[in-house]
Design a protein around this motif. Structure first.
Motif, PDB file in Angstrom:
ATOM      1  N   LEU A   1      44.697  42.193  37.029  1.00 25.46           N
ATOM      2  CA  LEU A   1      45.049  41.616  38.338  1.00 25.46           C
ATOM      3  C   LEU A   1      45.127  42.664  39.442  1.00 25.46           C
ATOM      4  CD1 LEU A   1      47.709  39.142  36.949  1.00 25.46           C
ATOM      5  CD2 LEU A   1      45.658  38.474  38.218  1.00 25.46           C
ATOM      6  N   ILE A   2      45.118  43.946  39.050  1.00 18.59           N
ATOM      7  CA  ILE A   2      45.294  45.004  40.039  1.00 18.59           C
ATOM      8  C   ILE A   2      44.175  45.033  41.077  1.00 18.59           C
ATOM      9  CG2 ILE A   2      45.119  47.534  40.241  1.00 18.59           C
ATOM     10  CD1 ILE A   2      47.053  47.548  37.781  1.00 18.59           C
ATOM     11  N   ASN A   3      42.935  44.965  40.627  1.00 15.76           N
ATOM     12  CA  ASN A   3      41.834  45.014  41.595  1.00 15.76           C
ATOM     13  C   ASN A   3      41.763  43.793  42.516  1.00 15.76           C
ATOM     14  OD1 ASN A   3      40.870  47.613  41.442  1.00 15.76           O
ATOM     15  ND2 ASN A   3      39.560  47.159  39.696  1.00 15.76           N
ATOM     16  N   PRO A   4      41.881  42.567  41.963  1.00 20.07           N
ATOM     17  CA  PRO A   4      41.914  41.426  42.885  1.00 20.07           C
ATOM     18  C   PRO A   4      43.037  41.530  43.923  1.00 20.07           C
ATOM     19  CG  PRO A   4      41.601  40.663  40.649  1.00 20.07           C
ATOM     20  CD  PRO A   4      41.830  42.140  40.570  1.00 20.07           C
ATOM     21  N   ILE A   5      44.214  41.947  43.494  1.00 21.67           N
ATOM     22  CA  ILE A   5      45.329  42.062  44.436  1.00 21.67           C
ATOM     23  C   ILE A   5      45.046  43.173  45.451  1.00 21.67           C
ATOM     24  CG2 ILE A   5      47.790  42.663  44.676  1.00 21.67           C
ATOM     25  CD1 ILE A   5      48.288  41.163  42.041  1.00 21.67           C
ATOM     26  N   GLY A   6      44.561  44.320  44.959  1.00 19.44           N
ATOM     27  CA  GLY A   6      44.232  45.429  45.849  1.00 19.44           C
ATOM     28  C   GLY A   6      43.200  45.024  46.890  1.00 19.44           C
ATOM     29  N   HIS A   7      42.190  44.302  46.437  1.00 20.15           N
ATOM     30  CA  HIS A   7      41.125  43.822  47.303  1.00 20.15           C
ATOM     31  C   HIS A   7      41.697  42.940  48.422  1.00 20.15           C
ATOM     32  CE1 HIS A   7      36.902  42.699  47.991  1.00 20.15           C
ATOM     33  NE2 HIS A   7      37.348  41.480  48.237  1.00 20.15           N
ATOM     34  N   LEU A   8      42.624  42.074  48.030  1.00 19.49           N
ATOM     35  CA  LEU A   8      43.254  41.163  48.989  1.00 19.49           C
ATOM     36  C   LEU A   8      44.109  41.930  50.004  1.00 19.49           C
ATOM     37  CD1 LEU A   8      43.687  38.177  49.716  1.00 19.49           C
ATOM     38  CD2 LEU A   8      45.478  38.074  47.986  1.00 19.49           C
ATOM     39  N   VAL A   9      44.848  42.915  49.516  1.00 15.96           N
ATOM     40  CA  VAL A   9      45.687  43.718  50.417  1.00 15.96           C
ATOM     41  C   VAL A   9      44.801  44.495  51.398  1.00 15.96           C
ATOM     42  CG1 VAL A   9      47.348  45.636  50.554  1.00 15.96           C
ATOM     43  CG2 VAL A   9      47.544  43.953  48.719  1.00 15.96           C
ATOM     44  N   PHE A  10      43.655  44.958  50.892  1.00 11.79           N
ATOM     45  CA  PHE A  10      42.726  45.698  51.739  1.00 11.79           C
ATOM     46  C   PHE A  10      42.195  44.807  52.868  1.00 11.79           C
ATOM     47  CE2 PHE A  10      38.611  47.691  52.721  1.00 11.79           C
ATOM     48  CZ  PHE A  10      39.064  48.971  52.994  1.00 11.79           C
ATOM     49  N   LYS A  11      41.934  43.551  52.519  1.00 11.57           N
ATOM     50  CA  LYS A  11      41.402  42.581  53.479  1.00 11.57           C
ATOM     51  C   LYS A  11      42.472  42.126  54.462  1.00 11.57           C
ATOM     52  CE  LYS A  11      39.818  38.843  51.530  1.00 11.57           C
ATOM     53  NZ  LYS A  11      39.072  37.855  50.741  1.00 11.57           N
ATOM     54  N   GLU A  12      43.706  42.048  53.978  1.00 11.94           N
ATOM     55  CA  GLU A  12      44.817  41.529  54.788  1.00 11.94           C
ATOM     56  C   GLU A  12      45.927  42.578  54.820  1.00 11.94           C
ATOM     57  OE1 GLU A  12      44.771  38.743  56.390  1.00 11.94           O
ATOM     58  OE2 GLU A  12      43.419  37.361  55.348  1.00 11.94           O
ATOM     59  N   PRO A  13      45.818  43.557  55.710  1.00 13.44           N
ATOM     60  CA  PRO A  13      46.773  44.669  55.689  1.00 13.44           C
ATOM     61  C   PRO A  13      48.237  44.245  55.853  1.00 13.44           C
ATOM     62  CG  PRO A  13      44.912  45.158  57.124  1.00 13.44           C
ATOM     63  CD  PRO A  13      44.790  43.715  56.744  1.00 13.44           C
ATOM     64  N   VAL A  14      48.452  43.025  56.340  1.00 13.05           N
ATOM     65  CA  VAL A  14      49.828  42.551  56.477  1.00 13.05           C
ATOM     66  C   VAL A  14      50.511  42.502  55.100  1.00 13.05           C
ATOM     67  CG1 VAL A  14      49.172  40.101  56.380  1.00 13.05           C
ATOM     68  CG2 VAL A  14      51.280  40.757  57.537  1.00 13.05           C
ATOM     69  N   LEU A  15      49.702  42.400  54.037  1.00 11.19           N
ATOM     70  CA  LEU A  15      50.248  42.341  52.681  1.00 11.19           C
ATOM     71  C   LEU A  15      50.779  43.689  52.181  1.00 11.19           C
ATOM     72  CD1 LEU A  15      47.645  39.989  50.942  1.00 11.19           C
ATOM     73  CD2 LEU A  15      49.902  39.402  51.801  1.00 11.19           C
ATOM     74  N   LYS A  16      50.497  44.748  52.938  1.00 16.02           N
ATOM     75  CA  LYS A  16      51.066  46.053  52.557  1.00 16.02           C
ATOM     76  C   LYS A  16      52.587  45.969  52.499  1.00 16.02           C
ATOM     77  CE  LYS A  16      47.507  49.088  54.438  1.00 16.02           C
ATOM     78  NZ  LYS A  16      47.245  50.128  55.457  1.00 16.02           N
ATOM     79  N   ASN A  17      53.151  45.122  53.370  1.00 15.80           N
ATOM     80  CA  ASN A  17      54.605  44.958  53.347  1.00 15.80           C
ATOM     81  C   ASN A  17      55.074  44.363  52.031  1.00 15.80           C
ATOM     82  OD1 ASN A  17      55.048  45.967  55.915  1.00 15.80           O
ATOM     83  ND2 ASN A  17      54.501  43.993  56.840  1.00 15.80           N
ATOM     84  N   THR A  18      54.249  43.477  51.478  1.00 15.27           N
ATOM     85  CA  THR A  18      54.600  42.884  50.193  1.00 15.27           C
ATOM     86  C   THR A  18      54.556  43.943  49.098  1.00 15.27           C
ATOM     87  OG1 THR A  18      53.514  40.897  51.012  1.00 15.27           O
ATOM     88  CG2 THR A  18      54.127  40.923  48.707  1.00 15.27           C
ATOM     89  N   MET A  19      53.539  44.794  49.149  1.00 18.76           N
ATOM     90  CA  MET A  19      53.435  45.875  48.165  1.00 18.76           C
ATOM     91  C   MET A  19      54.646  46.811  48.291  1.00 18.76           C
ATOM     92  SD  MET A  19      50.761  45.261  46.418  1.00 18.76           S
ATOM     93  CE  MET A  19      50.898  43.507  46.714  1.00 18.76           C
ATOM     94  N   ARG A  20      55.035  47.037  49.531  1.00 22.65           N
ATOM     95  CA  ARG A  20      56.207  47.873  49.792  1.00 22.65           C
ATOM     96  C   ARG A  20      57.460  47.229  49.198  1.00 22.65           C
ATOM     97  NH1 ARG A  20      54.776  48.838  55.129  1.00 22.65           N
ATOM     98  NH2 ARG A  20      53.616  50.745  54.708  1.00 22.65           N
ATOM     99  N   ALA A  21      57.543  45.911  49.304  1.00 25.37           N
ATOM    100  CA  ALA A  21      58.694  45.193  48.740  1.00 25.37           C
ATOM    101  C   ALA A  21      58.679  45.258  47.208  1.00 25.37           C
ATOM    102  CB  ALA A  21      58.689  43.744  49.209  1.00 25.37           C
ATOM    103  N   TRP A  22      57.501  45.097  46.635  1.00 27.24           N
ATOM    104  CA  TRP A  22      57.401  45.080  45.165  1.00 27.24           C
ATOM    105  C   TRP A  22      57.760  46.425  44.547  1.00 27.24           C
ATOM    106  CZ3 TRP A  22      52.331  41.938  43.714  1.00 27.24           C
ATOM    107  CH2 TRP A  22      52.498  40.611  44.140  1.00 27.24           C
TER     108      TRP A  22
END
Lengths: 86, 133
Positions: free
Chosen positions: B52-73
């Motif tokens: 799941l790492i690459n699909p999630i990474g790909h999505l975060v790359f496309k939608e930088p707003v998700l970096k906050n979610t990664m920061r939360a995780w």
């Protein structure tokens, strides 16, 4: 092919000889059918192809904008429970 | 469909579900992260989470707003969500957000959990290949 058909046909391919080594590799955390990666991909090729086409059609729908809005809203929930808000 | 496959006892079905996610990676949208998160948390082990790492990474790359979610995780109690936050930039190479990478590592480097230590080593080794300076 439906998901149920996939399940039935995969179980028919059960390979008991491979099960012990596959289970051991995952430290007995999971049950296996004994189908290794190469064979698994070969067996589910058509199924995944169909599913992929369905997904493609779905995302090209105009509803995408709405999905994006819902997604942005869902972040409020996703980021909240764990984050440290200073 | 993927969730149905995750209900089944045999591991192969989960792996087929994840093969599907890999195949539709480029169609993932921001609202899919909720479901990807559920998959990270269900029957978690390295074989499923790492897929799941690459699909999630790909999505975060496309939608930088998700970096906050990664920061939360990175601070989540669940080690698999922390592993995803550490590894989601694994294939970003020179496009790695090094500030974010540093943040997720700093918060996990003291953790002696095997899967966290391995993740830190892995992501740094991969990034080192891209940044030769």
């Amino acid at each position: 092919m439906k998901t149920t058909e996939l399940i039935t046909s995969r179980r028919e391919h059960k390979n008991p000889k491979k099960i012990p080594s596959m289970e051991q590799y995952m430290r007995s955390k999971f049950q296996f059918l004994g189908i290794q990666a190469v064979q698994r991909r070969e067996l589910s090729k058509e199924f995944l192809k169909t599913k992929r086409a369905e997904t493609k059609a779905r995302v090209q729908d105009k509803a995408m904008k709405t999905r994006r809005l819902i997604g942005q809203w869902s972040l409020t929930f996703l980021n909240y429970p764990n984050a440290n808000f200073n | 469909m993927v969730f149905d496959l995750f209900e089944l006892p045999e591991r192969e079905f989960q792996l087929i579900g994840l093969d599907y996610i890999k195949r539709v990676e480029k169609y993932l949208t921001i609202d899919d992260l909720v479901n990807l998160r559920k998959l990270v948390l269900s029957k978690s082990w390295w074989d499923s989470v790492d897929t799941l790492i690459n699909p999630i990474g790909h999505l975060v790359f496309k939608e930088p707003v998700l970096k906050n979610t990664m920061r939360a995780w990175r601070l989540n109690d669940n080690l698999w969500l922390r592993r995803v936050s550490i590894l989601h930039q694994l294939s970003f190479k020179e496009k790695t957000d090094t500030a974010l990478l540093q943040e997720v590592i700093v918060n996990n480097v003291q953790d002696d959990e095997f899967f966290i230590q391995k993740a830190i080593g892995w992501v740094l080794r991969n990034y080192a290949k891209a940044d030769t300076s």
